[in-house]
Scaffold this active site. Structure first.
Site, PDB file in Angstrom:
ATOM      1  N   ASP A 160      40.168  40.776  44.068  1.00 28.94           N
ATOM      2  CA  ASP A 160      40.487  42.078  44.670  1.00 28.94           C
ATOM      3  C   ASP A 160      40.897  41.924  46.141  1.00 28.94           C
ATOM      4  O   ASP A 160      40.199  41.291  46.937  1.00 28.94           O
ATOM      5  CB  ASP A 160      39.258  42.983  44.561  1.00 28.94           C
ATOM      6  CG  ASP A 160      39.568  44.439  44.846  1.00 28.94           C
ATOM      7  OD1 ASP A 160      40.020  44.733  45.981  1.00 28.94           O
ATOM      8  OD2 ASP A 160      39.342  45.281  43.974  1.00 28.94           O
ATOM      9  N   SER A 210      44.394  47.427  44.895  1.00 32.21           N
ATOM     10  CA  SER A 210      43.687  47.893  43.708  1.00 32.21           C
ATOM     11  C   SER A 210      44.282  49.211  43.201  1.00 32.21           C
ATOM     12  O   SER A 210      45.472  49.291  42.923  1.00 32.21           O
ATOM     13  CB  SER A 210      42.200  48.018  44.031  1.00 32.21           C
ATOM     14  OG  SER A 210      41.430  48.270  42.874  1.00 32.21           O
TER      15      SER A 210
END
Length: 354
Positions: free
Chosen positions: A209, A60
């Site tokens: 994610d 991320s």
């Protein structure tokens, strides 16, 4: 409060790189806008100049920082590249790359309002909607940000090894993308929160994610072709002094625990392997198992006063405050732990995980 007990440096010879700097790998945790703390850490380490980054792993925001770092090193000015990344993130405004909605933007509403049942009910309603419903055209400002801030050709061609994690949705496994595979789509996949963005499809597989399964990935940094020293930079607090009692505080603490869980598992495995090597149960070296020297610059103490909501805040003064915190944390680490690099771990994993 530090999650790791620090070790004092011991006299020993250091084998520097050809440049005279100490080689190490970076492991950069994800955490939305709090990634600006890592920006500050990296900015200070680059300014100091005594370390040579040879490998980077990230998830991320950590993956974005890592890509900007590698891209900038190739161009000869990594500090400028990181600055550009965070300026581009800021210019995305309230509808930022970390999935903010004006409903819960902390810059717009006082905290006491956010603690009311009516506000929490509104948040719950918003979170119950699918991004396939409220964003059918799949607009993602991260695309513009990354294309403006990162030279992906330079990342793919760099001698610095890079590893970016994303979660394969259908297979429920972590996918580690390596340097030659890293594109804007890979970074968007690594940062894709499924309740805010549509899954990012790469080679027919949808991804979310990477922090759900590895945050950040440490095992790619334990190979024979990466340095023995790994510097972990976290963004999610491990330790909290008080038990959360309000609904919002409970959700926030649960979020921290969930996104730290994969890291805790990997750290425990590293601690166990080190103990077994020390006890002669695993063979060290010669193509077998490696002793990794671990170092850490932790979110604990530096970011512990910030709420989960602030991970969506890309207001420029807030990002610069986070950068300043990161630089201060790096200053402390350089003073107390840099002498350990090339010698031994500066954190005591056995004290926590042994």
């Amino acid at each position: 409060m530090a999650i790791f007990r620090r070790k004092a440096a011991e006299p020993a010879d250091i084998v520097p790189s050809a440049s005279g700097r100490r080689p190490l790998s970076l492991a950069l945790q994800g955490g939305g806008a709090h990634g600006a703390f890592q920006w500050g850490v990296l900015d200070r380490l680059l300014e100091d100049g005594r370390l040579e980054v040879r490998a980077v792993s990230g998830v991320s925001a950590g993956a974005m920082n890592g890509a900007a770092l590698v891209s900038g090193l190739a161009a000869g000015d990594a500090r400028a590249a990181l600055d550009k990344l965070w300026r581009e993130i800021n210019q995305s405004g309230g509808r930022n790359v970390f999935g903010d909605s004006t409903l819960w933007n902390p810059a717009q509403t006082p905290d006491w309002i956010k603690d009311t049942p009516l506000w929490r009910a509104g948040e719950t309603l918003a979170m119950s909607m699918s991004p396939y419903e409220f964003n059918p055209l799949n607009h993602n400002p991260l695309t513009r940000v990354l294309k403006a801030a990162v030279d992906f050709g330079a990342v793919q061609a760099s001698d610095i090894k890079m590893f970016v994690a994303a979660t394969a949705v259908r297979q429920a496994r972590a996918r580690i993308f390596e340097s030659g595979e890293i594109t804007a789509d890979v970074l968007m996949a690594s940062a894709c929160l499924p309740h805010l963005f549509q899954a990012v499809e790469i080679d027919g597989e949808p991804y979310w994610d990477g922090g759900y399964l590895t945050n950040p990935p440490l095992w790619p940094l334990t190979g024979d072709d990466t340095p023995d020293d790994v510097l972990l930079v976290t963004l999610n607090a491990m330790v909290r002094d008080e038990t959360p009692r309000s609904a919002g505080d409970i959700v926030e603490r649960l979020n921290e625990i969930v996104f730290n869980a994969p890291l805790v598992a990997e750290l425990r495995a590293i601690a166990m392997a080190a103990e077994m090597i020390a006890g002669g149960q695993l063979k060290h070296g010669g193509g077998s198992y490696r002793q990794v020297r671990l170092h850490a610059i932790e979110a604990d103490g530096w970011l512990s006063d910030l709420s989960l909501r602030s991970k969506f805040n890309t207001e420029w003064s807030f990002l610069n405050d986070l950068k300043a915190r990161g630089r201060a944390a790096a200053d402390d680490w350089l003073e107390t732990c840099l002498p350990c690099v090339g010698r031994h771990s500066s954190v005591d994993l056995q004290a926590r995980f042994g």
